[in-house]
Design a protein around this motif. Sequence first.
Motif, PDB file in Angstrom:
ATOM      1  N   MET B  12      -1.744  -0.186 -17.827  1.00 47.15           N
ATOM      2  CA  MET B  12      -1.748   1.546 -16.925  1.00 47.15           C
ATOM      3  C   MET B  12      -2.294   0.695 -15.621  1.00 47.15           C
ATOM      4  N   GLN B  15       0.995  -0.199 -13.740  1.00 48.61           N
ATOM      5  CA  GLN B  15       1.602   1.292 -13.367  1.00 48.61           C
ATOM      6  C   GLN B  15       1.298   2.383 -12.698  1.00 48.61           C
ATOM      7  N   ILE B  16       0.097   2.040 -12.635  1.00 49.65           N
ATOM      8  CA  ILE B  16      -0.720   2.724 -11.206  1.00 49.65           C
ATOM      9  C   ILE B  16       0.288   2.279 -10.494  1.00 49.65           C
ATOM     10  N   ARG B  18       2.317  -0.015  -9.158  1.00 49.70           N
ATOM     11  CA  ARG B  18       3.177  -0.075  -9.312  1.00 49.70           C
ATOM     12  C   ARG B  18       3.829   1.468  -8.536  1.00 49.70           C
ATOM     13  N   ASN B  19       2.955   2.437  -8.820  1.00 52.28           N
ATOM     14  CA  ASN B  19       3.620   3.659  -8.661  1.00 52.28           C
ATOM     15  C   ASN B  19       3.086   4.960  -7.670  1.00 52.28           C
ATOM     16  N   LEU B  20       2.078   3.762  -6.519  1.00 52.31           N
ATOM     17  CA  LEU B  20       1.751   3.635  -5.511  1.00 52.31           C
ATOM     18  C   LEU B  20       1.644   2.985  -4.523  1.00 52.31           C
ATOM     19  N   HIS B  22       3.660   2.120  -2.584  1.00 47.64           N
ATOM     20  CA  HIS B  22       4.034   3.032  -1.047  1.00 47.64           C
ATOM     21  C   HIS B  22       3.240   4.251  -0.283  1.00 47.64           C
ATOM     22  N   ASP B  23       2.107   3.538  -1.019  1.00 52.05           N
ATOM     23  CA  ASP B  23       0.399   4.211   0.062  1.00 52.05           C
ATOM     24  C   ASP B  23       0.318   3.724   1.070  1.00 52.05           C
ATOM     25  N   ASP B  24      -0.537   4.175   2.302  1.00 51.36           N
ATOM     26  CA  ASP B  24      -0.558   3.128   3.521  1.00 51.36           C
ATOM     27  C   ASP B  24      -1.806   2.187   2.835  1.00 51.36           C
ATOM     28  N   HIS B  33      -8.047   6.118  -7.804  1.00 51.26           N
ATOM     29  CA  HIS B  33      -6.974   6.544  -8.712  1.00 51.26           C
ATOM     30  C   HIS B  33      -7.333   6.260 -10.280  1.00 51.26           C
TER      31      HIS B  33
END
Lengths: 955, 71
Positions: B12, B15-16, B18-20, B22-24, B33
């Motif tokens: 988990m 996965q978080i 990886r999905n974030l 593109h955040d600075d 998160h």
Amino acid sequence: MGYERQADFGTPEVHGDHHVTCTIDGRAVTVPAGTSVMRAAALAGGSIPKLCASDNLKAFGSCRLCLVEIEGMRGTPASCTTPVAEGMKVQTQTPRLQKLRRGVMELYISDHPLDCLTCSANNDCELQDQAAAVGLRDVRYGYEGETHLGAAIDTSNPYFDFDPSKCIACSRCVRACDEVQGTLALTIEGRGFASKVSAGLAGEDFFSSECVSCGACVQACPTATLQEKAVKDIGKPERAVVTTCAYCGVGCTFRAEMRGEQLVRMIPWKDGKANHGHSCVKGRFAWGYAQHADRILSPMIRDAIDQPWREVSWEEALSYTARRLQELRERHGRNALGGITSSRCTNEETFLVQKLVRAGFGTNNVDTCARVCHSPTGYGLKTTFGTSAGTQDFDSVDDSDVILVIGANPTDAHPVFASRMKRRIRGKDGRPGARLIVIDPRRTDLVRSPHIAADLHLPLRPGTNVAVLTAMAHVIVIEGLADEEFIRARCDWEEYRHWADFVAIDRNSPEVLAEVTGVTPQDVRAAARLYATGGNAAIYYGLGVTEHSQGSSTVMAIANLAMATGNIGRRGVGVNPLRGQNNVQGACDMGSFPHELSGYRHVSDAATRALFEAEWGVPIDPEPGLRIPNMLDAAVEGAFKALYIQGEDILQSDPDTRHVAAGLAAMELVIVHDLFLNETANYAHVFLPGSTFLEKDGTFTNAERRIQRVRKVMEPRNGLADWEVTQELARAMGLGWNYTHPSQIMDEIARLTPTFSGVNYARLDAEGSLQWPVNAAAPDGSPIMHVDGFVRGKGRFVVTDYVPTDERTGPRFPLLLTTGRILSQYNVGAQTRRTANAMWHGEDVLEIHPTDAENRGLQDGDWVRLASRSGETTLRAKVTERVAPGVVYTTFHHPETQANVVTTDFSDWATNCPEYKVTAVQVSPSNGPSDWQADYAEQARRSRRIELHRAEPAE
Amino acid sequence: MTMDPLDKLVAMANQIARNLAHDDDPAGATAAHIATYWSPRMRAQIAACEGEGLTEVSRDAIARLGVRHAD
């Protein structure tokens, strides 16, 4: 007050600023221009005889009964098709008209049976009323000529009969099917005297026709030709109570028509702002579960789940439960306890369950079934727009020019709104219909059905929503279709640039992404152009968006598209989550999630906590609690011991059934509060009987944030409304709750929740409904959100990179399974399976493409084994081209199938919403039920045993 | 295909992250998160796993846990 039908003004309401004044029988009346003489007369308090007119149908002008005389006009025009004009002088009751009307009526009655006294519509029949109104005394033609009397009655539909001998060929049923429902199942067969209503092709009865049993024709019928079987059985209702349907998130308003404590029928209420007088087979007819023999009416307890249930008094059940909860809290700590609120219960009940968990159990371990459906909507829309809700009301669709439906199947899951949407797509009175884009792995009914065809259907591979939406964004940015003026004014420009740069890169083009999505790049480009440039564009989405490992990302990708094209903040546009259950929106609003209090405020926010602590007099934990899947994991590890579940069947509805079962089995106290011994109750130690929506007061909040009253129409058969059950449990635990009516709970919600501060029962009763936020800034509520600015201030673009799910196909599991719903059934089917709706869908079937079926030697109707890495089940195959090659589909309505034995425990990255929509599977021939199904059926049978008589205590 | 609970937490977190990505500040966003949505027990469990199975970003995020973003 006795029973009375809702008033019918004859022709639809006309909206407009220009008004005209005319006089009708000497009385002046001012109405919007375009209003019919018939409607104006009704508004002036009169009543022009009519048979073929009804105010939810376009004027038809066929019955010749509504003739009037108009000064300066020749002849006797039909009042339904004649619009009023300024200064017009109308006479509706003259000797000439009376003679004409009698003549017309005489013809009707010469071909109508005169068994009025024993007719099921006696005293509730428009033909009878009009015969009285025109003063018909004699029928000169006799009854011996050729007639339609004696025709056979079609009883094939489980809920209504069709008796053609009573038909007056007014076409109201046919027009209701066309205009209101949009199924176009009915037609007038033959011409002239031989005209008769027919459900589809010759030889087809209602049940085997395309009729979807929405009830619109039955409601439209002015005689007993189309009549509810329940009215035939019971008789005419004696009173009516307006309430809200407890099925899907559309939230239709109904009149529950009663005879004593017996519900006779549910008639959609024309003033209901969500449904405007329409209904579907579930809300209209499928309420028999409330009286079903399976309903449990006495509390039951047992020390272990291998024992039979023991019926006990409420006092014993509640004190036993409270004592065990307290013991477990002392032994394992407060965080070993938790609760699940129900999206099927009222706002007030949901609020009380989370209050019991937070204030009584002392933990934030509370979650709701939205975890497994729309939690990504909460995360995604809060992040981008600032609050977790759809942006529009349903009426907004009338102003849409382009409708994009992604991951939703509204004709099955939200049928009443689908009818509305279809009406807009068909166009009306010369206004062209809205264009339609459907993004769905299946060819759903919206893609093509009578008079409806999607301009574009993008049949993507399951699990690639983000890729398709990013590719659309790529086209919009690269081709300069973004609404930069809107973005500069309303959104964070830097974040937009960051996002635009990302989507513009080559690897996000439709051509490159076609490799993963399987969608023709030209179609993606066409969809992007149509969405961005076709006028007002609205997106509607469902669980095909949220129930993925990138559910939250997909919601944000949708929000990005709406912001980039300026499609937010006015009618006809917006981002619209279609909610599965009746009160998903409400359950989320009421603070059912472990990390937030009502109104979406995080538990770490000290000011919010202080508000609740002052009201409740206990400290609130500042740390987030466990979500449903986390509770189950913690239970398996031995750290979570007791769970109170209100109106939810997690064993059947949640993914990876074996894991759910293991989690429940590891708990020491599972309290199920429900109508039936559902599948979860197989693992329960306490069963608290629930009440139906007919048996309690409260409110539901639908998908358009509309708060509507639920009104008690009969006493709870189990003795207590659900809010009272939770209150009694709280009191047994020593909490001093003293609510005497749900309105007091709503008052508490309003005190504690800024978006609800203007909500109370007096206003709801007076105004019918309110759409939150209702507060000082929006005193009349908010049909459309983010009108002048986003709730969060500037709209936020979020980069949503496509991250493939970890669930992969391979040689052992080459097909992708996706799951969904069917019109006649609802969710786990606990309610609808216990009604005649089972006739339409008696079992879950597996849809499989002919090519995949042939490769496996399968034929339509064969038993097949459906296996994934998680488990396997068996069901029958339905060979169909609705699914693409490589994709199979089933529903999850039946516990015998247990489709969720097969689904995995992969979930959305941000919310843990399960990935129901993508499971790699293999399908092979089978002889019958799997071992799991056989074992499960036996275990379910054993666990549902109820001790008939209490054993005498040993001497 | 039920995973071991700790493996699941690691998956988990990854996965978080990886999905974030593109955040600075991907690690900061991942930490925020997790702090916002995970219970203290889950956070303690993953902090105790000493980075095994975690990607670089999520390992960094777990190390920074306890620091809540203003958002």
